[in-house]
Enzyme design. Structure first.
Site, PDB file in Angstrom:
ATOM      1  N   GLY A  12       8.056 -83.148 -41.609  1.00 35.04           N
ATOM      2  CA  GLY A  12       8.419 -81.978 -42.408  1.00 35.04           C
ATOM      3  C   GLY A  12       8.269 -82.116 -43.909  1.00 35.04           C
ATOM      4  CB  SER A  13       6.375 -84.321 -46.212  1.00 34.45           C
ATOM      5  OG  SER A  13       5.035 -84.159 -45.807  1.00 34.45           O
ATOM      6  CG  MET A  90       1.731 -82.064 -34.412  1.00 34.45           C
ATOM      7  SD  MET A  90       0.430 -81.727 -35.644  1.00 34.45           S
ATOM      8  CE  MET A  90      -0.572 -83.173 -35.414  1.00 34.45           C
ATOM      9  NE  ARG A  91       4.603 -77.536 -28.354  1.00 38.48           N
ATOM     10  CZ  ARG A  91       4.436 -78.070 -27.155  1.00 38.48           C
ATOM     11  NH1 ARG A  91       3.634 -77.505 -26.288  1.00 38.48           N
ATOM     12  NH2 ARG A  91       5.097 -79.144 -26.806  1.00 38.48           N
ATOM     13  CB  ILE A  93      -1.240 -70.460 -32.299  1.00 45.04           C
ATOM     14  CG1 ILE A  93      -0.513 -71.287 -33.372  1.00 45.04           C
ATOM     15  CG2 ILE A  93      -0.702 -69.032 -32.251  1.00 45.04           C
ATOM     16  CD1 ILE A  93       0.979 -71.412 -33.229  1.00 45.04           C
ATOM     17  CG  ASN A 107      -2.858 -75.548 -39.110  1.00 44.65           C
ATOM     18  OD1 ASN A 107      -1.743 -76.076 -39.174  1.00 44.65           O
ATOM     19  ND2 ASN A 107      -3.913 -76.209 -38.651  1.00 44.65           N
ATOM     20  CG  HIS A 109      -6.870 -80.209 -39.901  1.00 39.43           C
ATOM     21  ND1 HIS A 109      -6.231 -80.611 -38.755  1.00 39.43           N
ATOM     22  CD2 HIS A 109      -8.002 -80.961 -39.994  1.00 39.43           C
ATOM     23  CE1 HIS A 109      -6.951 -81.555 -38.161  1.00 39.43           C
ATOM     24  NE2 HIS A 109      -8.026 -81.782 -38.890  1.00 39.43           N
TER      25      HIS A 109
HETATM   26  C1  GAR Z   1       0.200 -82.873 -42.233  1.00 41.39           C
HETATM   27  O1  GAR Z   1      -0.630 -83.870 -42.764  1.00 41.39           O
HETATM   28  C2  GAR Z   1      -0.641 -81.770 -41.637  1.00 41.39           C
HETATM   29  O2  GAR Z   1      -1.841 -81.564 -42.311  1.00 41.39           O
HETATM   30  C3  GAR Z   1      -0.881 -82.307 -40.242  1.00 41.39           C
HETATM   31  O3  GAR Z   1       0.356 -82.834 -39.865  1.00 41.39           O
HETATM   32  C4  GAR Z   1       0.968 -83.389 -41.013  1.00 41.39           C
HETATM   33  C5  GAR Z   1       2.416 -82.960 -41.029  1.00 41.39           C
HETATM   34  O4  GAR Z   1       3.106 -83.640 -42.033  1.00 41.39           O
HETATM   35  N1  GAR Z   1      -1.319 -81.262 -39.353  1.00 41.39           N
HETATM   36  C6  GAR Z   1      -2.259 -81.450 -38.421  1.00 41.39           C
HETATM   37  O5  GAR Z   1      -2.769 -82.537 -38.194  1.00 41.39           O
HETATM   38  C7  GAR Z   1      -2.631 -80.211 -37.643  1.00 41.39           C
HETATM   39  N2  GAR Z   1      -3.815 -80.416 -36.883  1.00 41.39           N
HETATM   40  P1  GAR Z   1       4.592 -83.206 -42.417  1.00 41.39           P
HETATM   41  O6  GAR Z   1       5.372 -83.082 -41.089  1.00 41.39           O
HETATM   42  O7  GAR Z   1       5.106 -84.321 -43.260  1.00 41.39           O
HETATM   43  O8  GAR Z   1       4.510 -81.894 -43.130  1.00 41.39           O
END
Ligand code: GAR
Length: 188
Positions: A12-13, A90-91, A93, A107, A109
Site C-alpha cells: 500500500g505505498s 493483483m487481480r 478486473i 492502474n 504498472h
Molecule cells: C506497485 O509497484 C504497482 O505498480 C504494482 O504493485 C506494486 C504495489 O505497491 N502493480 C502491479 O504489478 C500490477 N500489475 P504498493 O502496494 O506499495 O503500492
C-alpha cells in the site's frame, strides 16, 4: 468533492501517497473506500491511519468473480464513487466492474508497457537486462495490463544496481506520477 476508491492487495505505498495527496489538496478528491482482497494487508492499516473506510472481501467465499464484483459495485455506488484507482490490486478486473465503471478504472504498472505485463514485472525486466526501466499508468480493460496508456515515466539504469535498488527507484517514480495523473483525471 469527487469520490474515488483505491484498490490494493498488499503493502500500500501507493495508497499512502494518494491518501496524503488528497489530504494536502494535491488531489482534489476524497478516498471514499479502500477495497482489498486481503483483509490483513498493510494497506488496510494505512487506510485506518487515514480514516478511510475499508471493504475487505475474500474471493474464495463467493461463487464467482461476478458475484464479488457485484458486491464491490454496490459498495462503491453507496458512496458515490466516480473513479477507481488500482494501486497494487493483483487481480484482473472482470466484466461487472468494467461495465459499471467504463473508462473510469486506472492502474499503475511497474514497467514500460507493453513490455513485462503481469506479476513480477520489475524482476522480469531486470533479469531480461533492460537498460531503461519505467512505469505505466493506464486505463483498465479486460486484458492483463493492456488498456490505453495515460502516462509513463522512466530512467536509465547505471548498470551496477541491484534489483532492490531498481525497485526503490521505480516506486519513487510511481509515488510522484500517480498523484499527478489522478489529479488530472479528477478535474476533467
Ligand atoms: C506497485 O509497484 C504497482 O505498480 C504494482 O504493485 C506494486 C504495489 O505497491 N502493480 C502491479 O504489478 C500490477 N500489475 P504498493 O502496494 O506499495 O503500492
Amino acid at each position: 468533492m469527487k469520490k474515488i476508491a483505491v484498490f490494493a492487495s498488499g503493502f500500500g505505498s501507493n495508497f499512502e501517497v494518494i491518501a496524503a495527496a488528497t489530504e494536502s489538496g494535491q488531489i482534489e478528491a476524497e478516498i471514499a473506500l479502500l477495497v482489498t482482497d486481503h483483509a490483513d494487508c498493510y494497506a488496510v492499516e494505512r487506510a485506518h491511519n487515514h480514516h478511510v473506510e475499508v471493504f475487505a472481501f475474500n474471493p474464495k467465499s463467493y461463487p464467482s468473480k461476478a458475484d464479488f464484483e457485484t458486491e464491490i459495485v454496490a459498495q462503491l455506488r453507496q458512496r458515490d464513487v466516480e473513479l477507481i484507482v488500482l494501486a497494487g490490486y493483483m487481480r484482473l478486473i472482470g466484466e461487472v466492474l468494467l461495465n459499471a465503471y467504463p473508462n473510469k478504472i486506472v492502474n499503475i504498472h511497474p514497467a514500460l508497457l507493453p513490455a513485462f505485463p503481469g506479476k513480477h514485472a520489475i524482476e522480469q525486466a531486470y533479469n531480461y537486462g533492460v537498460k531503461v526501466f519505467g512505469i505505466t499508468i493506464h486505463y483498465v480493460d479486460a486484458g492483463m495490463d493492456t488498456g490505453k496508456i495515460i502516462a509513463q515515466s522512466c530512467f536509465t539504469a547505471k548498470g551496477d544496481e541491484t534489483v532492490d535498488e531498481i525497485e526503490t527507484k521505480i516506486h519513487a517514480l510511481e509515488h510522484t506520477l500517480y498523484p499527478q495523473v489522478i489529479q488530472q483525471l479528477v478535474i476533467c
